[in-house]
Scaffold this motif. Structure first.
Motif, PDB file in Angstrom:
ATOM      1  N   GLY A  97       0.816  -1.208   0.000  1.00 48.03           N
ATOM      2  CA  GLY A  97       0.000   0.000   0.000  1.00 48.03           C
ATOM      3  C   GLY A  97       0.842   1.247   0.000  1.00 48.03           C
ATOM      4  O   GLY A  97       2.055   1.196  -0.162  1.00 48.03           O
ATOM      5  N   ASN A  98       0.159   2.349   0.202  1.00 52.21           N
ATOM      6  CA  ASN A  98       0.841   3.629   0.103  1.00 52.21           C
ATOM      7  C   ASN A  98      -0.037   4.725   0.688  1.00 52.21           C
ATOM      8  O   ASN A  98      -1.220   4.523   0.922  1.00 52.21           O
ATOM      9  CB  ASN A  98       1.105   3.950  -1.374  1.00 52.21           C
ATOM     10  CG  ASN A  98       2.235   4.927  -1.559  1.00 52.21           C
ATOM     11  OD1 ASN A  98       2.705   5.530  -0.589  1.00 52.21           O
ATOM     12  ND2 ASN A  98       2.670   5.098  -2.788  1.00 52.21           N
TER      13      ASN A  98
ATOM     14  N   THR B 311       5.731  -2.210   5.658  1.00 52.60           N
ATOM     15  CA  THR B 311       6.594  -1.318   4.867  1.00 52.60           C
ATOM     16  C   THR B 311       6.447  -1.699   3.402  1.00 52.60           C
ATOM     17  O   THR B 311       6.239  -2.858   3.066  1.00 52.60           O
ATOM     18  CB  THR B 311       8.076  -1.437   5.287  1.00 52.60           C
ATOM     19  OG1 THR B 311       8.457  -2.793   5.158  1.00 52.60           O
ATOM     20  CG2 THR B 311       8.298  -0.962   6.705  1.00 52.60           C
ATOM     21  N   ASP B 312       6.490  -0.699   2.584  1.00 50.39           N
ATOM     22  CA  ASP B 312       6.372  -0.924   1.144  1.00 50.39           C
ATOM     23  C   ASP B 312       7.431  -0.042   0.483  1.00 50.39           C
ATOM     24  O   ASP B 312       7.559   1.139   0.829  1.00 50.39           O
ATOM     25  CB  ASP B 312       4.949  -0.521   0.696  1.00 50.39           C
ATOM     26  CG  ASP B 312       4.656  -0.918  -0.738  1.00 50.39           C
ATOM     27  OD1 ASP B 312       5.582  -0.873  -1.572  1.00 50.39           O
ATOM     28  OD2 ASP B 312       3.497  -1.259  -1.031  1.00 50.39           O
ATOM     29  N   ASP B 313       8.165  -0.646  -0.430  1.00 46.84           N
ATOM     30  CA  ASP B 313       9.249   0.110  -1.081  1.00 46.84           C
ATOM     31  C   ASP B 313       8.743   1.363  -1.781  1.00 46.84           C
ATOM     32  O   ASP B 313       9.466   2.349  -1.912  1.00 46.84           O
ATOM     33  CB  ASP B 313       9.969  -0.787  -2.101  1.00 46.84           C
ATOM     34  CG  ASP B 313      10.685  -1.928  -1.408  1.00 46.84           C
ATOM     35  OD1 ASP B 313      10.979  -1.774  -0.200  1.00 46.84           O
ATOM     36  OD2 ASP B 313      10.923  -2.964  -2.052  1.00 46.84           O
ATOM     37  N   TYR B 315       6.468   3.254  -0.708  1.00 44.07           N
ATOM     38  CA  TYR B 315       5.737   4.106   0.237  1.00 44.07           C
ATOM     39  C   TYR B 315       6.166   5.566   0.115  1.00 44.07           C
ATOM     40  O   TYR B 315       7.317   5.869  -0.173  1.00 44.07           O
ATOM     41  CB  TYR B 315       5.931   3.611   1.678  1.00 44.07           C
ATOM     42  CG  TYR B 315       4.685   3.817   2.516  1.00 44.07           C
ATOM     43  CD1 TYR B 315       3.672   2.875   2.526  1.00 44.07           C
ATOM     44  CD2 TYR B 315       4.511   4.973   3.257  1.00 44.07           C
ATOM     45  CE1 TYR B 315       2.516   3.073   3.262  1.00 44.07           C
ATOM     46  CE2 TYR B 315       3.359   5.189   4.000  1.00 44.07           C
ATOM     47  CZ  TYR B 315       2.366   4.218   3.996  1.00 44.07           C
ATOM     48  OH  TYR B 315       1.221   4.420   4.717  1.00 44.07           O
TER      49      TYR B 315
END
Lengths: 174, 386
Positions: A97-98, B311-313, B315
């Motif tokens: 996600g973001n 966590t997401d790269d 992000y």
């Protein structure tokens, strides 16, 4: 003549019942935010409910409804939704996600509507007035309904009285 | 030799009979599981109706004498009739044999459902009726009642059955909206309420009210549903984004502190073209192909201002942990005074830390709990509600 009195009594009761104002009216506002500027795009007044905003941040913006006598009718804190959280699961059992940060967006607020409302103001956290919306003395749905039903009833009364008069006139001539 | 044996094995009719038997067994198990699940949902829906009506009766009796209000409630789709019985006054039971039998069997109960072999009766606080018993035929799983305050008791009458799509349906009513957290469910992609109602029930009972701290604070929430599935200008930008003005216009038919938009999507479509759920303002847009716990994850964002703990790269690099109560720097000083919490690397960005290793805000596929810190944040916010 007794019948006539009865008829007038029922008509008066009917008028009073029809003038009873409906439940709570609300105003739904549609705003555009563009790098700190807030402008009104659209609005609608309808019967309904508004959120209590008990958990609204006190650091954000404030919206104030002002009466024709310059009294504060309602005020609430709000934040412009400039952050969107997005989330999804992947085929590997992970969450991806973001956060999407915006500097231009459309947002909406729902607030109670008052018949004597004159103006809506938006104030920023530094107490600067950002926007002022003058609400032209448009009729609220409750007032409009009341007016339409009053005119309808008035018309009905005129017809009934004309009929009665015509009947009386006819019987006299006989 | 072994090849021959294998050949004879596959040509043997017993092999096909076994395959057919396994297939049939799986089919029977599948059907019974689905039946059991739908029965559980219907049972939960019925319990919600009894709780909601009981609370509405109580609320109405506290209003001034003579005040009347219409209430619309949801019921399981298979309920054909609801009968209310005032046990404190004489009742004409000759016209309804089924009710007469049930009344003698369940002496404490005062609300009965037909078919009675499928739905058990319930008990509401005392009420009065204009006609005793009051039996109302149900269509499309909805019942509209008019409740009138008669001082310390409430009178129930059937309201004209003029239910509109935009009407607000009380799914689980726990009291006056001013003191409760009101959630309203809206659907996109659904065709009828018979399809939408069980989905909403499932999100409420098996997910929302099954998750702590909402489970122990369940009376602080009201749940509503609107069965109007008209277009709400929802866009697919890789995530769901519905126009707030359109959503608010519809949601305002119900008390709505928070709005849940359920976007109907099947898992196959979602596998080919993934779509993210989203949260902003007081709106949660959920992709129904995702796990139901995505509701709790998004609720964590909008209600408690919790950040993502995964966590997401990709992000957002400008993420500021100070804006969120559940992410901190490596000191974890925001929560290290609490017992049972840790300091785990990764909270939206890998440079920040979180209090719980696996939680709903970290991975809702691997944990159905928020963790101690997030639970406390929720409880603190819920304190303002009665």
């Amino acid at each position: 003549m007794g019948d006539m009195k009865k008829l007038i009594f029922y008509i008066v009761i009917f008028i009073l019942v029809s003038l009873v104002v409906n439940g709570q009216n609300i105003i739904v506002l549609d705003f555009e935010y563009d790098n700190g500027d807030i402008t009104l795009k659209d609005k609608i007044i309808k019967p309904g409910h508004f959120p209590d905003r008990k958990l609204a941040s006190r650091e954000g913006y404030k919206i104030v409804e002002i009466s024709d006598k310059y009294e504060v009718l309602y005020s609430a804190n709000f934040e412009v939704p400039l952050t969107i959280f997005t989330d999804a699961t992947t085929e590997y059992g992970e969450i991806k996600g973001n956060i999407i940060k915006l500097n231009k967006t459309e947002f909406s607020l729902v607030m109670p509507y008052f018949d004597n409302i004159k103006e809506i103001k938006i104030i920023d956290k530094n107490q600067n007035e950002l926007t002022s919306i003058n609400l032209s003395p448009k009729l609220s749905p409750s007032k409009t309904t009341a007016l339409i039903s009053s005119l309808f009833i008035l018309g009905l009364i005129c017809i009934i009285f004309s009929l009665l008069y015509f009947k009386k006139f006819k019987s006299k001539n006989k | 030799m072994s090849k021959k044996r294998a050949q004879s094995f596959f040509t043997n009719p017993i092999f096909y009979i076994i395959i057919l038997a396994i297939f049939l067994l799986l089919l029977i198990i599948g059907v019974s599981v689905i039946k059991k699940a739908s029965h559980t949902t219907a049972k939960a829906e019925l319990t919600s109706f009894i709780i909601s009506l009981d609370k509405a009766l109580k609320k109405q009796s506290s209003h001034s004498y003579g005040s009347k209000d219409d209430f619309l409630f949801g019921l399981p789709n298979d309920v054909k009739e609801v009968c209310f019985l005032d046990r404190s006054s004489d009742a004409d039971l000759f016209s309804n044999n089924e009710l007469s039998a049930d009344m003698q069997l369940y002496v404490e109960d005062n609300v009965f459902f037909s078919p009675s072999e499928k739905f058990s009766s319930g008990r509401l606080q005392s009420f009065t009726l204009e006609q005793n018993p009051l039996c109302i035929e149900i269509t499309e799983g909805k019942i509209k009642l008019n409740l009138e305050s008669l001082g310390n008791i409430t009178k129930i009458t059937a309201s004209p059955n003029d239910i509109r799509e935009r009407d607000c349906i009380s799914v689980l009513f726990n009291g006056d909206s001013e003191n409760k957290v009101d959630l309203v469910f809206i659907g996109q992609g659904y065709k009828e309420s018979l399809e939408f109602a069980p989905v909403v029930e499932d999100y409420i009972h098996t997910t929302f009210l099954a998750t702590e701290p909402m489970k122990s604070q369940n009376t602080k929430f009201n749940f509503f549903r609107i069965d109007d599935f008209s277009d709400m200008n929802c866009r697919n930008d890789g995530f769901i984004y519905c126009n707030e003005y359109t959503v608010n216009q519809l949601a305002s038919n119900c008390p709505h502190d928070y709005i849940v938009v359920l976007l109907k999507r099947n898992k196959a479509t979602d596998l080919i073209s993934p779509l993210r759920s989203s949260a902003y303002s007081n709106i949660m847009n959920l992709n129904t192909a995702d796990d139901n716990l995505v509701l709790m994850h998004e609720f964590g964002h909008v209600f408690a201002n919790l950040a993502d703990e995964y966590t997401d790269d990709s992000y957002y690099a400008g993420f500021n942990e100070e804006e969120y109560p559940n992410c901190d720097d490596e000191s974890c000083r925001e929560w290290n005074f609490l017992e049972g919490v840790g300091c785990f690397k990764g909270c939206s960005l890998s440079s920040f830390y979180r209090a719980t290793d696996k939680s709903i805000m970290n991975n809702y596929l691997r944990s159905s709990e928020y963790g101690i810190l997030n639970n406390n944040i929720f409880l603190e916010k819920l304190e303002v509600y009665g």
